[in-house]
Design an enzyme around this catalytic site. Structure first.
Site, PDB file in Angstrom:
ATOM      1  N   GLU A   1      14.062  -7.184 -19.944  1.00 58.48           N
ATOM      2  CA  GLU A   1      13.864  -6.579 -21.266  1.00 58.48           C
ATOM      3  C   GLU A   1      12.999  -5.320 -21.184  1.00 58.48           C
ATOM      4  OE1 GLU A   1      13.637  -6.029 -25.515  1.00 58.48           O
ATOM      5  OE2 GLU A   1      15.095  -6.708 -24.035  1.00 58.48           O
TER       6      GLU A   1
ATOM      7  N   HIS B   1      14.755  -2.329 -19.575  1.00 57.83           N
ATOM      8  CA  HIS B   1      15.654  -1.738 -20.575  1.00 57.83           C
ATOM      9  C   HIS B   1      14.882  -0.817 -21.515  1.00 57.83           C
ATOM     10  CE1 HIS B   1      18.893  -1.304 -23.421  1.00 57.83           C
ATOM     11  NE2 HIS B   1      18.198  -1.884 -24.377  1.00 57.83           N
TER      12      HIS B   1
ATOM     13  N   HIS C   1      22.841  -2.174 -33.566  1.00 56.07           N
ATOM     14  CA  HIS C   1      22.140  -1.543 -32.446  1.00 56.07           C
ATOM     15  C   HIS C   1      23.136  -1.056 -31.390  1.00 56.07           C
ATOM     16  CE1 HIS C   1      18.760  -0.644 -29.918  1.00 56.07           C
ATOM     17  NE2 HIS C   1      19.042  -1.570 -29.015  1.00 56.07           N
TER      18      HIS C   1
ATOM     19  N   HIS D   1      39.115 -10.616 -32.768  1.00 54.93           N
ATOM     20  CA  HIS D   1      38.873  -9.617 -31.724  1.00 54.93           C
ATOM     21  C   HIS D   1      40.037  -9.585 -30.734  1.00 54.93           C
ATOM     22  CE1 HIS D   1      36.873  -7.166 -28.744  1.00 54.93           C
ATOM     23  NE2 HIS D   1      36.893  -8.132 -27.848  1.00 54.93           N
TER      24      HIS D   1
ATOM     25  N   HIS E   1      33.225  -5.273 -18.844  1.00 51.89           N
ATOM     26  CA  HIS E   1      33.989  -5.166 -20.086  1.00 51.89           C
ATOM     27  C   HIS E   1      33.240  -4.315 -21.112  1.00 51.89           C
ATOM     28  CE1 HIS E   1      37.248  -6.414 -22.675  1.00 51.89           C
ATOM     29  NE2 HIS E   1      36.409  -6.851 -23.594  1.00 51.89           N
TER      30      HIS E   1
END
Length: 381
Positions: A100, A103, A165, A275, A333
């Site tokens: 985290e 990032h 986000h 989706h 992906h």
């Protein structure tokens, strides 16, 4: 708030590396180089953000912008150790805290690069011969993105916040690509009136892809990837029982309905099925669009890349189901969707630029006075 200053210095220190690389490169247009470097790092940041989400590290440090009020997990060692001891497989562990925070460090570095782009756009606006407001808009966009990053943590991974986000990150990437394309040398785009007929088709392709990415983000943030573990059917049926009302209720907690109950499996199936079904439409449309755009010389390369990437994206999406959501495939992906967005923004820019050049290029008219009349003798007797 000394630790906030420390975080800023860490972000600045990381940003110095690409800034130095741009400065020492023998490139006549360093602004263009900086723009493309920022595009590359933003793409990497989006992929690492996907890795952060897929490893359940979004709450590795449950406060923002630091980690337990410090600038690194090193300084937060006692708090992380206590949380990990209490829940060894919980949201806070040393590994998740570092994922985290790395990032966040790189997000700050990208923010520094965008500030550099904005400042240079104003300082060199006469030399660049373009408005600096796009670069300025990127600065405000990255600030908004930072705010949603904070809300992602403070609102405990609420799906609509996390999905927004992600979409803001992709908006930032697309805007940076557009800024970088504006710096292309004149020879990269040629006047091609025929290409302009695909302007609305390319824009529609971009819109379809963005909507599909939003659906994919909704699948990921609701952890609905494994709601259907067979293909092409879902739970052994082409149209399984689905709960669209709970599945697509936007404002609710992670794993809960708007009323606070555990979200039913039929709701997760609905999210996954929509989706998957819409993906077929997007693949068919973008495949058709890529085959048409490749006929134009200046669009051929990105169109071919887009066509090839459609197969890769389909394969990684299918492997997420067949192989039970392996981490590497899931990250690939996510990254593939971002690269497809990048390519479609490039195609849209080149189509618009080709039309603009075609309108600016004067059409040559024959000089009738100098042209000989048909049938008239051209030589002396």
């Amino acid at each position: 708030m000394l630790y906030v200053l420390e975080l800023g210095l860490i972000g600045l220190a990381i940003a110095v590396l690409p800034l130095t690389w741009v400065l020492i490169r023998r490139d006549a247009n360093k602004y263009r180089k900086l723009a493309w470097v920022t595009v590359f790092l933003t793409l990497d940041l989006i992929m690492f953000g996907g890795f952060t989400r897929l490893t359940d590290s979004g709450l590795g440090c449950p406060d923002w912008p630091g980690c337990y009020g410090t600038s690194s997990p090193f300084a937060a060692h006692p708090e992380i150790h206590a949380a990990q001891t209490l829940l060894p497989s919980g949201p806070v562990t040393f590994m998740k805290a570092w994922i985290e925070m790395v990032h966040r460090y790189f997000a700050m570095a990208v923010g520094v690069l965008i500030i550099a782009l904005m400042v240079l756009a104003w300082v060199k606006r006469k030399e660049l011969k373009q408005s600096p407001w796009l670069a300025t808009g990127l600065f405000f966009l990255v600030c908004l993105q930072g705010a949603f990053g904070a809300w992602t943590v403070t609102m405990k991974l609420q799906p609509v916040i996390v999905t927004t986000h992600l979409l803001l990150a992709l908006t930032l990437l697309g805007s940076l690509v557009w800024l970088a394309c504006r710096q292309m040398p004149p020879g990269m785009v040629a006047a091609d009136p025929a290409a302009t007929r695909w302007r609305w088709a390319a824009l529609a392709g971009l819109g379809l892809l963005v909507f599909q990415i939003a659906l994919g983000g909704w699948v990921s943030t609701n952890y609905a990837v494994l709601a259907c573990t067979d293909f092409p059917t879902c739970q052994g049926q082409w149209i399984p029982p689905m709960d669209f009302g709970h599945g697509f209720k936007l404002w609710r907690e992670l794993g809960r309905t708007a009323g606070g109950e555990i979200i039913p499996m039929d709701a997760l199936v609905a999210i996954h099925w929509v989706h998957r079904t819409f993906a077929v439409m997007v693949v068919l449309y973008l495949g058709w669009l890529a085959t048409r755009l490749r006929r134009h010389a200046m669009l051929r390369r990105p169109a071919l890349f887009l066509f090839a990437l459609l197969f890769v994206q389909f394969a990684t999406g299918l492997s997420n189901i067949v192989f039970q959501w392996p981490l590497l495939n899931a990250v690939a992906h996510n990254g593939g969707a971002a690269v497809m967005l990048l390519l479609l923004v490039m195609l849209n820019y080149r189509i618009i630029a080709a039309g603009r050049l075609a309108r600016q290029t004067p059409v040559p008219t024959p000089d009738r006075a100098a042209a000989p009349l048909a049938g008239a003798p051209t030589g002396s007797a």
